[in-house]
Structures are given as structure tokens and as C-alpha cells.
Write a protein that holds these residues in place. Structure first.
Motif, PDB file in Angstrom:
ATOM      1  N   GLU A  36       0.852  -1.194   0.000  1.00  0.00           N
ATOM      2  CA  GLU A  36       0.000   0.000   0.000  1.00  0.00           C
ATOM      3  C   GLU A  36       0.879   1.231   0.000  1.00  0.00           C
ATOM      4  OE1 GLU A  36      -2.289  -0.380   3.571  1.00  0.00           O
ATOM      5  OE2 GLU A  36      -3.374  -2.133   2.859  1.00  0.00           O
ATOM      6  N   GLY A  37       0.372   2.332  -0.505  1.00  0.00           N
ATOM      7  CA  GLY A  37       1.099   3.594  -0.468  1.00  0.00           C
ATOM      8  C   GLY A  37       2.322   3.574  -1.356  1.00  0.00           C
ATOM      9  N   MET A  38       3.401   4.168  -0.868  1.00  0.00           N
ATOM     10  CA  MET A  38       4.635   4.305  -1.643  1.00  0.00           C
ATOM     11  C   MET A  38       5.844   3.979  -0.773  1.00  0.00           C
ATOM     12  SD  MET A  38       3.674   5.338  -4.648  1.00  0.00           S
ATOM     13  CE  MET A  38       5.015   6.130  -5.495  1.00  0.00           C
ATOM     14  N   LEU A  39       6.858   3.421  -1.406  1.00  0.00           N
ATOM     15  CA  LEU A  39       8.166   3.324  -0.775  1.00  0.00           C
ATOM     16  C   LEU A  39       8.885   4.611  -1.134  1.00  0.00           C
ATOM     17  CD1 LEU A  39      10.442   1.687   0.662  1.00  0.00           C
ATOM     18  CD2 LEU A  39      11.261   1.219  -1.652  1.00  0.00           C
ATOM     19  N   ARG A  40       9.348   5.340  -0.156  1.00  0.00           N
ATOM     20  CA  ARG A  40      10.054   6.605  -0.385  1.00  0.00           C
ATOM     21  C   ARG A  40      11.529   6.412  -0.032  1.00  0.00           C
ATOM     22  NH1 ARG A  40       6.158   9.829  -2.029  1.00  0.00           N
ATOM     23  NH2 ARG A  40       4.095   9.538  -1.119  1.00  0.00           N
ATOM     24  N   VAL A  41      12.401   6.804  -0.960  1.00  0.00           N
ATOM     25  CA  VAL A  41      13.843   6.604  -0.820  1.00  0.00           C
ATOM     26  C   VAL A  41      14.544   7.947  -0.924  1.00  0.00           C
ATOM     27  CG1 VAL A  41      15.868   5.523  -1.867  1.00  0.00           C
ATOM     28  CG2 VAL A  41      13.703   4.285  -1.793  1.00  0.00           C
ATOM     29  N   ALA A  42      15.558   8.152  -0.096  1.00  0.00           N
ATOM     30  CA  ALA A  42      16.370   9.371  -0.145  1.00  0.00           C
ATOM     31  C   ALA A  42      17.840   8.993  -0.072  1.00  0.00           C
ATOM     32  CB  ALA A  42      16.007  10.309   1.003  1.00  0.00           C
ATOM     33  N   THR A  50      18.983  11.105   7.804  1.00  0.00           N
ATOM     34  CA  THR A  50      17.807  10.977   8.671  1.00  0.00           C
ATOM     35  C   THR A  50      16.964  12.250   8.712  1.00  0.00           C
ATOM     36  OG1 THR A  50      18.796  11.552  10.818  1.00  0.00           O
ATOM     37  CG2 THR A  50      18.957   9.236  10.115  1.00  0.00           C
ATOM     38  N   GLU A  51      17.143  13.118   7.753  1.00  0.00           N
ATOM     39  CA  GLU A  51      16.318  14.325   7.656  1.00  0.00           C
ATOM     40  C   GLU A  51      15.518  14.292   6.358  1.00  0.00           C
ATOM     41  OE1 GLU A  51      18.750  17.779   7.981  1.00  0.00           O
ATOM     42  OE2 GLU A  51      19.572  17.187   9.912  1.00  0.00           O
ATOM     43  N   ALA A  52      14.503  15.114   6.277  1.00  0.00           N
ATOM     44  CA  ALA A  52      13.665  15.180   5.073  1.00  0.00           C
ATOM     45  C   ALA A  52      14.325  15.976   3.951  1.00  0.00           C
ATOM     46  CB  ALA A  52      12.315  15.799   5.422  1.00  0.00           C
ATOM     47  N   GLU A  53      15.395  16.695   4.235  1.00  0.00           N
ATOM     48  CA  GLU A  53      16.001  17.585   3.254  1.00  0.00           C
ATOM     49  C   GLU A  53      17.038  16.939   2.340  1.00  0.00           C
ATOM     50  OE1 GLU A  53      15.960  18.529   6.627  1.00  0.00           O
ATOM     51  OE2 GLU A  53      14.100  19.626   6.334  1.00  0.00           O
ATOM     52  N   CYS A  54      17.117  15.634   2.293  1.00  0.00           N
ATOM     53  CA  CYS A  54      18.074  14.976   1.395  1.00  0.00           C
ATOM     54  C   CYS A  54      17.808  15.424  -0.035  1.00  0.00           C
ATOM     55  CB  CYS A  54      17.956  13.468   1.505  1.00  0.00           C
ATOM     56  SG  CYS A  54      18.418  12.849   3.129  1.00  0.00           S
ATOM     57  N   ALA A  55      18.872  15.651  -0.781  1.00  0.00           N
ATOM     58  CA  ALA A  55      18.749  16.246  -2.115  1.00  0.00           C
ATOM     59  C   ALA A  55      18.234  15.291  -3.179  1.00  0.00           C
ATOM     60  CB  ALA A  55      20.103  16.811  -2.543  1.00  0.00           C
ATOM     61  N   TYR A  56      18.443  13.993  -3.029  1.00  0.00           N
ATOM     62  CA  TYR A  56      18.120  13.040  -4.093  1.00  0.00           C
ATOM     63  C   TYR A  56      17.081  12.062  -3.588  1.00  0.00           C
ATOM     64  CZ  TYR A  56      22.388  15.273  -5.360  1.00  0.00           C
ATOM     65  OH  TYR A  56      23.326  16.244  -5.608  1.00  0.00           O
ATOM     66  N   THR A  70      14.657   4.087  -8.804  1.00  0.00           N
ATOM     67  CA  THR A  70      15.856   4.532  -9.508  1.00  0.00           C
ATOM     68  C   THR A  70      15.952   6.047  -9.402  1.00  0.00           C
ATOM     69  OG1 THR A  70      15.754   2.657 -11.016  1.00  0.00           O
ATOM     70  CG2 THR A  70      17.057   4.551 -11.730  1.00  0.00           C
ATOM     71  N   ILE A  71      17.109   6.506  -8.955  1.00  0.00           N
ATOM     72  CA  ILE A  71      17.363   7.939  -8.793  1.00  0.00           C
ATOM     73  C   ILE A  71      18.541   8.301  -9.681  1.00  0.00           C
ATOM     74  CG2 ILE A  71      17.882   9.787  -7.151  1.00  0.00           C
ATOM     75  CD1 ILE A  71      16.699   7.905  -4.965  1.00  0.00           C
TER      76      ILE A  71
END
Length: 141
Positions: A36-42, A50-56, A70-71
Motif C-alpha cells: 500500500e502507499g509508496m516506498l520513499r527513498v532518499a 535521517t532528515e527530510a532535506e536529502c537532495a536526491y 531509480t534515482i
């Protein structure tokens, strides 16, 4: 006149074909409990781990307990990769009243969470051009 415009654009770097800006990293995450939902990768440098501000960043829907993200265009360097299973798709890592994640998390090198996120060095990977693929499992508290 047209020749001057083309020369000006070329000198400004606006008209010339652009070269690839960096590496491509493919991240495969397994052991996702809900499809369900999304897998979010940074992909994060030391200062933003461990912060939300990762650039990629990237995201993909999980299927059969796994997802691949894929990033592209990541400058070569040392990074730590973090992921979370955003099962309610609210673009936020949900936590309980004491701050522990209610959704699964995972880190490059399968770095383990013990009373919080792993140390950056435990999750650090060296990314070179043209890039590559890493795999790790989702963890749940």
C-alpha cells in the motif's frame, strides 16, 4: 543576427547538448509488509542523513513485498540511503507518541536501527559513475 543568437546560446551553455550530471542509483528494498502507499527513498550526505532535506529522492509503489526506485543525476560521492514504507501515502514518516516509527524503515548496507536510526558511517556507500544497484530490507519496530 541568427548566428549571433546561436553563438550566444552556445557560450551560455543553453544550446549545447547537456552531459549526464552524475550517477544513477537503483535501490531495491525487500520485506515491505504492506503493498500500500509508496516506498520513499532518499540518498543523503552526512549533513542531511535521517532528515527530510536529502537532495536526491524517489518513490515507487510496493508490489509483492518489495519495490525498486531509480534515482538519477547524483554526483559521485559518499552517501547513506534511507527508505520508509509510506503505507498511507501522506509523504510523512508516521511516528508514535514517543517518536518511534509506525511505518517500516530501511538503510543502505542493511544498517540496523537500535534505539533510533543507524550511524551514518554504518549506512554509507561510495557512489561512482555510472552508478549501480543496492539492496536492503525494510525494518519494523
Amino acid at each position: 543576427m541568427m548566428q549571433r543568437v546561436l553563438i550566444g546560446l552556445a557560450l551560455a551553455g543553453l544550446w549545447l547538448p547537456q552531459m549526464a550530471a552524475g550517477a544513477t542509483l537503483t535501490v531495491h528494498v525487500s520485506d515491505i509488509r504492506k503493498d500500500e502507499g509508496m516506498l520513499r527513498v532518499a540518498v543523503c550526505d552526512r549533513d542531511h542523513f535521517t532528515e527530510a532535506e536529502c537532495a536526491y529522492k524517489g518513490a515507487a509503489a510496493p508490489e509483492n513485498g518489495a519495490a525498486t526506485v531509480t534515482i538519477r543525476d547524483i554526483p559521485p560521492g559518499v552517501y547513506a540511503v534511507q527508505a520508509y514504507a509510506d503505507s498511507n501515502n501522506n509523504d510523512t514518516l508516521d511516528t508514535n507518541w514517543i517518536g518511534w516509527p509506525k511505518e517500516g524503515m530501511g538503510f543502505s548496507n542493511d544498517a540496523q536501527m537500535h534505539h533510533g536510526p543507524p550511524d551514518y558511517d554504518a549506512a554509507a556507500i561510495k557512489l561512482r559513475e555510472p552508478g549501480g544497484t543496492i539492496r536492503f530490507a525494510m525494518q519494523y519496530f
